[in-house]
Design an enzyme around this catalytic site. Structure first.
Site, PDB file in Angstrom:
ATOM      1  N   THR A 134      -2.741   4.337   8.391  1.00  0.00           N
ATOM      2  CA  THR A 134      -2.992   5.307   7.429  1.00  0.00           C
ATOM      3  C   THR A 134      -3.370   4.213   6.170  1.00  0.00           C
ATOM      4  O   THR A 134      -2.841   3.167   5.935  1.00  0.00           O
ATOM      5  CB  THR A 134      -1.810   5.931   7.082  1.00  0.00           C
ATOM      6  OG1 THR A 134      -0.758   5.245   6.616  1.00  0.00           O
ATOM      7  CG2 THR A 134      -1.304   6.781   8.360  1.00  0.00           C
ATOM      8  N   GLU A 135      -3.825   4.890   5.213  1.00  0.00           N
ATOM      9  CA  GLU A 135      -4.440   4.222   4.266  1.00  0.00           C
ATOM     10  C   GLU A 135      -3.226   3.963   3.309  1.00  0.00           C
ATOM     11  O   GLU A 135      -3.443   3.104   2.287  1.00  0.00           O
ATOM     12  CB  GLU A 135      -5.215   5.183   3.084  1.00  0.00           C
ATOM     13  CG  GLU A 135      -4.855   6.628   2.691  1.00  0.00           C
ATOM     14  CD  GLU A 135      -5.206   7.661   3.791  1.00  0.00           C
ATOM     15  OE1 GLU A 135      -5.478   8.804   3.088  1.00  0.00           O
ATOM     16  OE2 GLU A 135      -5.373   7.315   4.978  1.00  0.00           O
ATOM     17  N   ALA A 136      -2.048   4.315   3.517  1.00  0.00           N
ATOM     18  CA  ALA A 136      -0.858   4.064   2.553  1.00  0.00           C
ATOM     19  C   ALA A 136      -0.324   2.784   3.015  1.00  0.00           C
ATOM     20  O   ALA A 136       0.380   2.149   2.083  1.00  0.00           O
ATOM     21  CB  ALA A 136       0.239   5.279   2.910  1.00  0.00           C
ATOM     22  N   GLY A 137      -0.847   2.160   4.116  1.00  0.00           N
ATOM     23  CA  GLY A 137      -0.482   0.649   4.423  1.00  0.00           C
ATOM     24  C   GLY A 137       0.093   0.586   5.762  1.00  0.00           C
ATOM     25  O   GLY A 137       0.928  -0.595   5.999  1.00  0.00           O
TER      26      GLY A 137
END
Length: 552
Positions: free
Chosen positions: A366-369
């Protein structure tokens, strides 16, 4: 006095010297100054007094995680008591909320915040209301850009220069990311370097205040994130505020003595932390809408995969199944967006070994890391159970922007005949683009997943055939999307698919979308073409969607 008693008194005196001093008087939210105590540990009301009017502030968090709720509530309380601070510019990546007023939406009050720059605010719709009323001036920019802008403020750079956003609504030749009017200040410019066009996103001159959150702080202000499900952008936010001469305030749930946090557990060093605020459990939830703590989201434990339940056969499962089948080789790096794409993770977990064993392991991100594990959904979106690695958001977006994602599966609210997609702005909602632009413009293959119509759609699967009992009130395919979150012109030869429960389309560069597959049991004219305001290109041989998508 015996030796044992003397030793105990000595230890007690040492302990008392490490405790934070308490102010002699109780201050109201409207006191002009916070406590003069030199300790870094203060109350939330004292922290709110450190925020001046007209400040540029940034608040940590992502969708439902990492929100410093006690600090945000204290800012709102002080404003209600004395009208201060006011006229704030809120600079936020992915606003945390519950859609009902809890979370960052507490700051969505006329006069408190007057400027708002954000990537995603889907669970804090209060800001959309203020923008619509003209009470705030708002800019919506890509999530990766927002994360990198914070980093650039810290490094005293002018802001990212990137191709991300070209041709979309953030391109200044479109809307420039402006939500109110074309006359508001420009946040982005087109520049030419080496004969190629780029977008230059202008970094704010400073960040005056960073309201952040961690798990444990020592008395020197060193902050660990051991019980946080994400690192978010907290470190870059702290550096940006510190290097701007601003104030860094961190909400935590635990306080320990100086020097007792192992260096490898510290994510924000005390050297750049000004104040620490202890929060009660109710205002320091791991996920804002859910009490309790899930240690499998932080890497403290690994949860058994048996808790993942198989999806029931409906339109969401059909779409998720079809999208999963695009994972065709081992070690594929996959990004999954919020909403409909979340089902792909469940399908990989419950059906992957049986249906795509040749393509496992797949690395879901995910782009959150988050790298690896099982991505969580709903308010926990961005986090993952049993993750292999957790990195800061800005670092993950570096990887994404550079083409690190093999397959991205994203949602789709509107699709037009050219293949453009809108997910950030439509009647009644303006959640923002989030990481959609960063991901869709850089992933090697992109799957846009969504139902063919929406709002009341009812379907069943009978004997392997799709039966449509009731169409949704809204049609997703349009002649032209309201605004472009994905610009078809950015495809540049990449594979772009549009997967619905009844049909699959493919983008033909410069020509529009082409119908390539239909579901078994579907009548092409009655169930597909009749609900499209344009006639798509048609593949020479239209295939049936894989029958496995319609079987238990």
């Amino acid at each position: 006095m015996d030796t044992f008693t003397e030793r105990r008194l000595k230890l007690l005196r040492q302990h008392l010297r490490t405790l934070p001093k308490q102010p002699a008087v109780v201050r109201s939210p409207c006191d002009a100054q916070a406590s003069t105590d030199t300790s870094k540990v203060i109350s939330a009301s004292e922290a709110a007094q450190l925020i001046p009017s007209n400040a540029v502030i940034t608040v940590s968090g992502f969708v439902g995680s990492g929100h410093p709720e006690l600090l945000v509530n204290a800012v709102r309380e002080r404003f209600e008591h004395c009208g201060q601070p006011c006229n704030l510019h809120l600079f936020n990546v992915a606003a945390v909320g519950d859609g009902k007023g809890r979370g960052l939406g507490k700051l969505a009050v006329k006069g408190l915040v007057t400027r708002y720059t954000f990537a995603w605010s889907g669970l804090s719709p209060e800001f959309h209301r203020l923008a619509k009323e003209g009470a705030i001036t708002a800019w919506n920019l890509p999530l990766g850009v927002m994360a990198h802008l914070l980093r650039d403020v810290a490094a005293r750079r002018p802001g990212p220069i990137t191709k991300i956003g070209l041709g979309t609504f953030v391109d200044p030749r479109e809307q420039g990311g402006k939500l109110n009017s074309p006359s508001q200040a420009d946040a982005v410019e087109v520049v030419t370097l080496g004969g190629q066009e780029y977008l230059w996103y202008k970094a704010p001159a400073k960040i005056d205040v960073a309201l952040l959150r961690g798990t444990t702080a020592d008395l020197d202000g060193n902050v660990g994130f051991e019980r946080e499900s994400l690192l978010t952008d907290a470190l870059n936010q702290a550096m940006a505020a510190h290097n701007s001469g601003g104030v860094v305030i961190v909400q935590v749930e635990r306080l320990v003595a100086s020097g007792t946090l192992p260096a490898r557990t510290v994510h924000i060093p005390g050297a750049i932390v000004d104040k620490i605020v202890m929060a009660p459990a109710e205002l320091h939830r791991q996920t804002i809408t859910m009490p309790g703590h899930d240690a499998s989201l932080t890497g403290e434990i690994r949860a058994p995969a048996s808790h993942i339940q198989a999806m029931q056969i409906d339109e969401r499962r059909i779409i998720a199944y079809r999208a999963m089948l695009e994972i065709s080789k081992p070690h594929t790096i996959v990004n999954l967006g919020i909403g409909m794409p979340e089902g792909v993770a469940r399908m990989v977990a419950t059906h992957g070994r049986a249906q795509i064993p040749h393509a496992l392991p797949a690395h879901l991100t995910t782009e959150a890391g988050m790298f690896g594990g099982f991505p969580a959904g709903s308010a926990r979106f961005g986090a993952a159970h049993n993750a292999d690695c957790i990195v800061p958001c800005a670092t993950m977006l570096d990887f994404y922007n550079g083409g690190g994602v093999d397959i991205a599966c994203l949602g789709a609210a509107e699709v037009d005949q050219e293949g453009n997609v809108n997910v950030h702005s439509f009647p009644g909602r303006q959640p923002g683009c989030g990481g959609f632009i960063d991901i869709s413009q850089a992933a090697r293959k992109v799957i846009f997943a969504g139902t063919f119509t929406t709002g009341g759609l009812k379907v069943t699967v009978e004997n392997g055939n799709l039966k449509i009992h009731q169409e949704g009130r809204s049609r997703k395919f349009k002649r032209r999307v309201e605004e472009k979150t994905f610009a078809a012109s950015s495809a540049k030869g990449r594979t772009i698919l549009y997967v619905t429960e009844r049909a699959v389309f493919r983008l033909r560069d410069g020509k529009g979308i082409e119908l390539t597959e239909v579901a078994p049991g579907v009548d092409l004219e009655r169930d597909v073409l009749a609900y499209m305001p344009f006639k798509p290109l048609t593949a020479p041989s239209i295939k049936l969607m894989d029958e496995r998508c319609f079987l238990p």
